[in-house]
Design a protein around this motif. Structure first.
Motif, PDB file in Angstrom:
ATOM      1  N   PRO A 215       0.833  -1.211   0.000  1.00  0.00           N
ATOM      2  CA  PRO A 215       0.000   0.000   0.000  1.00  0.00           C
ATOM      3  C   PRO A 215       0.867   1.260   0.000  1.00  0.00           C
ATOM      4  O   PRO A 215       1.855   1.356   0.723  1.00  0.00           O
ATOM      5  CB  PRO A 215      -0.807  -0.136   1.304  1.00  0.00           C
ATOM      6  CG  PRO A 215       0.035  -0.997   2.186  1.00  0.00           C
ATOM      7  CD  PRO A 215       0.747  -1.962   1.264  1.00  0.00           C
ATOM      8  N   VAL A 216       0.494   2.207  -0.839  1.00  0.00           N
ATOM      9  CA  VAL A 216       1.214   3.482  -0.962  1.00  0.00           C
ATOM     10  C   VAL A 216       0.211   4.611  -0.775  1.00  0.00           C
ATOM     11  O   VAL A 216      -0.879   4.593  -1.362  1.00  0.00           O
ATOM     12  CB  VAL A 216       1.907   3.604  -2.341  1.00  0.00           C
ATOM     13  CG1 VAL A 216       2.580   4.964  -2.472  1.00  0.00           C
ATOM     14  CG2 VAL A 216       2.926   2.490  -2.520  1.00  0.00           C
ATOM     15  N   ARG A 217       0.582   5.592   0.044  1.00  0.00           N
ATOM     16  CA  ARG A 217      -0.278   6.747   0.285  1.00  0.00           C
ATOM     17  C   ARG A 217       0.200   7.918  -0.554  1.00  0.00           C
ATOM     18  O   ARG A 217       1.358   8.315  -0.486  1.00  0.00           O
ATOM     19  CB  ARG A 217      -0.266   7.123   1.767  1.00  0.00           C
ATOM     20  CG  ARG A 217      -1.082   8.383   2.065  1.00  0.00           C
ATOM     21  CD  ARG A 217      -1.090   8.687   3.550  1.00  0.00           C
ATOM     22  NE  ARG A 217      -1.773   9.949   3.826  1.00  0.00           N
ATOM     23  CZ  ARG A 217      -1.975  10.439   5.044  1.00  0.00           C
ATOM     24  NH1 ARG A 217      -1.546   9.755   6.102  1.00  0.00           N
ATOM     25  NH2 ARG A 217      -2.599  11.581   5.210  1.00  0.00           N
ATOM     26  N   LEU A 218      -0.711   8.446  -1.375  1.00  0.00           N
ATOM     27  CA  LEU A 218      -0.420   9.597  -2.218  1.00  0.00           C
ATOM     28  C   LEU A 218      -1.071  10.839  -1.619  1.00  0.00           C
ATOM     29  O   LEU A 218      -2.265  10.813  -1.262  1.00  0.00           O
ATOM     30  CB  LEU A 218      -0.946   9.384  -3.637  1.00  0.00           C
ATOM     31  CG  LEU A 218      -0.352   8.213  -4.439  1.00  0.00           C
ATOM     32  CD1 LEU A 218      -1.024   8.116  -5.796  1.00  0.00           C
ATOM     33  CD2 LEU A 218       1.144   8.372  -4.595  1.00  0.00           C
ATOM     34  N   ASP A 219      -0.314  11.917  -1.487  1.00  0.00           N
ATOM     35  CA  ASP A 219      -0.819  13.198  -1.010  1.00  0.00           C
ATOM     36  C   ASP A 219      -0.829  14.173  -2.175  1.00  0.00           C
ATOM     37  O   ASP A 219       0.168  14.300  -2.905  1.00  0.00           O
ATOM     38  CB  ASP A 219       0.049  13.746   0.118  1.00  0.00           C
ATOM     39  CG  ASP A 219       0.040  12.824   1.334  1.00  0.00           C
ATOM     40  OD1 ASP A 219      -1.024  12.228   1.592  1.00  0.00           O
ATOM     41  OD2 ASP A 219       1.083  12.698   2.006  1.00  0.00           O
ATOM     42  N   CYS A 220      -1.954  14.870  -2.346  1.00  0.00           N
ATOM     43  CA  CYS A 220      -2.116  15.810  -3.449  1.00  0.00           C
ATOM     44  C   CYS A 220      -2.339  17.220  -2.895  1.00  0.00           C
ATOM     45  O   CYS A 220      -3.185  17.410  -2.001  1.00  0.00           O
ATOM     46  CB  CYS A 220      -3.285  15.386  -4.340  1.00  0.00           C
ATOM     47  SG  CYS A 220      -3.534  16.470  -5.752  1.00  0.00           S
ATOM     48  N   ILE A 253       4.650  11.669  -2.347  1.00  0.00           N
ATOM     49  CA  ILE A 253       4.782  10.446  -1.561  1.00  0.00           C
ATOM     50  C   ILE A 253       5.834  10.725  -0.497  1.00  0.00           C
ATOM     51  O   ILE A 253       6.997  10.984  -0.826  1.00  0.00           O
ATOM     52  CB  ILE A 253       5.197   9.231  -2.419  1.00  0.00           C
ATOM     53  CG1 ILE A 253       4.103   8.868  -3.417  1.00  0.00           C
ATOM     54  CG2 ILE A 253       5.500   8.028  -1.530  1.00  0.00           C
ATOM     55  CD1 ILE A 253       4.436   7.678  -4.282  1.00  0.00           C
ATOM     56  N   LYS A 254       5.400  10.689   0.767  1.00  0.00           N
ATOM     57  CA  LYS A 254       6.325  10.976   1.875  1.00  0.00           C
ATOM     58  C   LYS A 254       6.986  12.349   1.689  1.00  0.00           C
ATOM     59  O   LYS A 254       8.200  12.491   1.807  1.00  0.00           O
ATOM     60  CB  LYS A 254       7.389   9.883   1.998  1.00  0.00           C
ATOM     61  CG  LYS A 254       6.862   8.533   2.421  1.00  0.00           C
ATOM     62  CD  LYS A 254       6.421   8.518   3.861  1.00  0.00           C
ATOM     63  CE  LYS A 254       6.022   7.110   4.291  1.00  0.00           C
ATOM     64  NZ  LYS A 254       5.621   7.053   5.703  1.00  0.00           N
TER      65      LYS A 254
END
Length: 281
Positions: A215-220, A253-254
């Motif tokens: 799982p990868v969390r993307l922040d926009c 990402i991060k």
């Protein structure tokens, strides 16, 4: 001449009934996993047999627990030849009496612990044995149904049973717990071990596949504006700040900028559409 020294024996205080006796035909196979596999499958599909009782015989029962017996003295009332091996079936008399009462009507005789076997009970056991063996075999064999089941098994045929699966049911009108017993011969147990050996490599995915499924969390960043510190400190709860959405949003990402995207709307939902990559070739 040296004196003869007797061979030393190892003495321990472990009771004999708790020792695990290994049989030669079980060495090198997944026999030790069979009881755990049966319990996990029956717990997963705990309503299969109770739903069968409810739909066919209008009796409501709850599966209390499942016991796996390797050493037992109970004999199978019905025996069936199938393509996976020989299966056996038996059922406790209190449960049979309640099934007969619900299916054929009437009242179970009171004060008679072991009534004689009637023709109705014989027909009921013959039909129920085939139905439950098919249900349990399909449940234990990964959902594959039995292609054929033959009840023409000679009473003189010697069958070596591997395991006895006891399904304990409660909440009966008789006020006692009753069990349904499923017997598996050595060929049926071998089929379960083969099924377990086929499941083992399927659960282990390659490293590349595991990495791709992480799982990868993307922040926009949708909006960005500059404000004086005094204006920020003057903000209160429920204040509304007028801003305009960015035409090109940064996706992180991060806290590391990955690419630019733009917002798109479709059927009331917002989507991110990638424009280009910020990675240099």
């Amino acid at each position: 001449m040296t004196p003869h020294t007797p061979r030393t024996k190892v003495h321990h205080s472990v009771p004999a009934e708790v020792l695990t006796f290994l049989k030669p035909e079980k060495l090198g196979r997944h026999y030790h996993k069979v009881p755990g596999y049966i319990k996990s499958v029956t717990n997963k599909y705990a309503r299969v047999i109770p739903d069968y009782f409810l739909s066919q015989y209008r009796i409501n029962s709850n599966l209390q627990q499942v016991r796996i017996h390797e050493h037992f003295t109970r004999a199978a009332d019905c025996r069936y030849h199938t393509e996976i091996g020989t299966l056996g079936f038996s059922i406790d008399r209190p449960l049979v009496a309640e099934l007969l009462e619900r299916y054929y009507g009437g009242i179970s005789p009171t004060g008679q612990n072991d009534p004689p076997v009637s023709a109705s009970e014989t027909r009921l056991l013959a039909r129920m044995g085939i139905d439950l063996c098919q249900l349990c075999a399909q449940m234990l064999n990964g959902g594959l149904p039995l292609e054929h089941i033959d009840d023409a098994v000679s009473t003189y045929e010697e069958i070596h049973w591997g395991y006895c699966v006891e399904f304990v049911f409660g909440d009966l009108e008789a006020g006692v717990d009753a069990s349904v017993h499923l017997f598996l011969d050595t060929h049926a147990v071998d089929e379960l071990t083969r099924h377990l050996s086929e499941l083992a490599p399927a659960t282990a995915a390659p490293d590349e596949q595991r990495i791709s499924q992480l799982p990868v969390r993307l922040d926009c960043v949708l909006v960005r504006m500059q404000m004086p510190l005094a204006s920020v400190l003057a903000l209160n709860v429920d204040d509304i700040v007028m801003v305009r959405l960015l035409e090109r949003c940064e996706v992180h990402i991060k806290q590391q900028k990955l690419f630019y995207a733009t917002l798109a709307e479709d059927d009331g939902a917002l989507y991110l559409t990638s424009l280009d990559s910020v990675k240099s070739p």
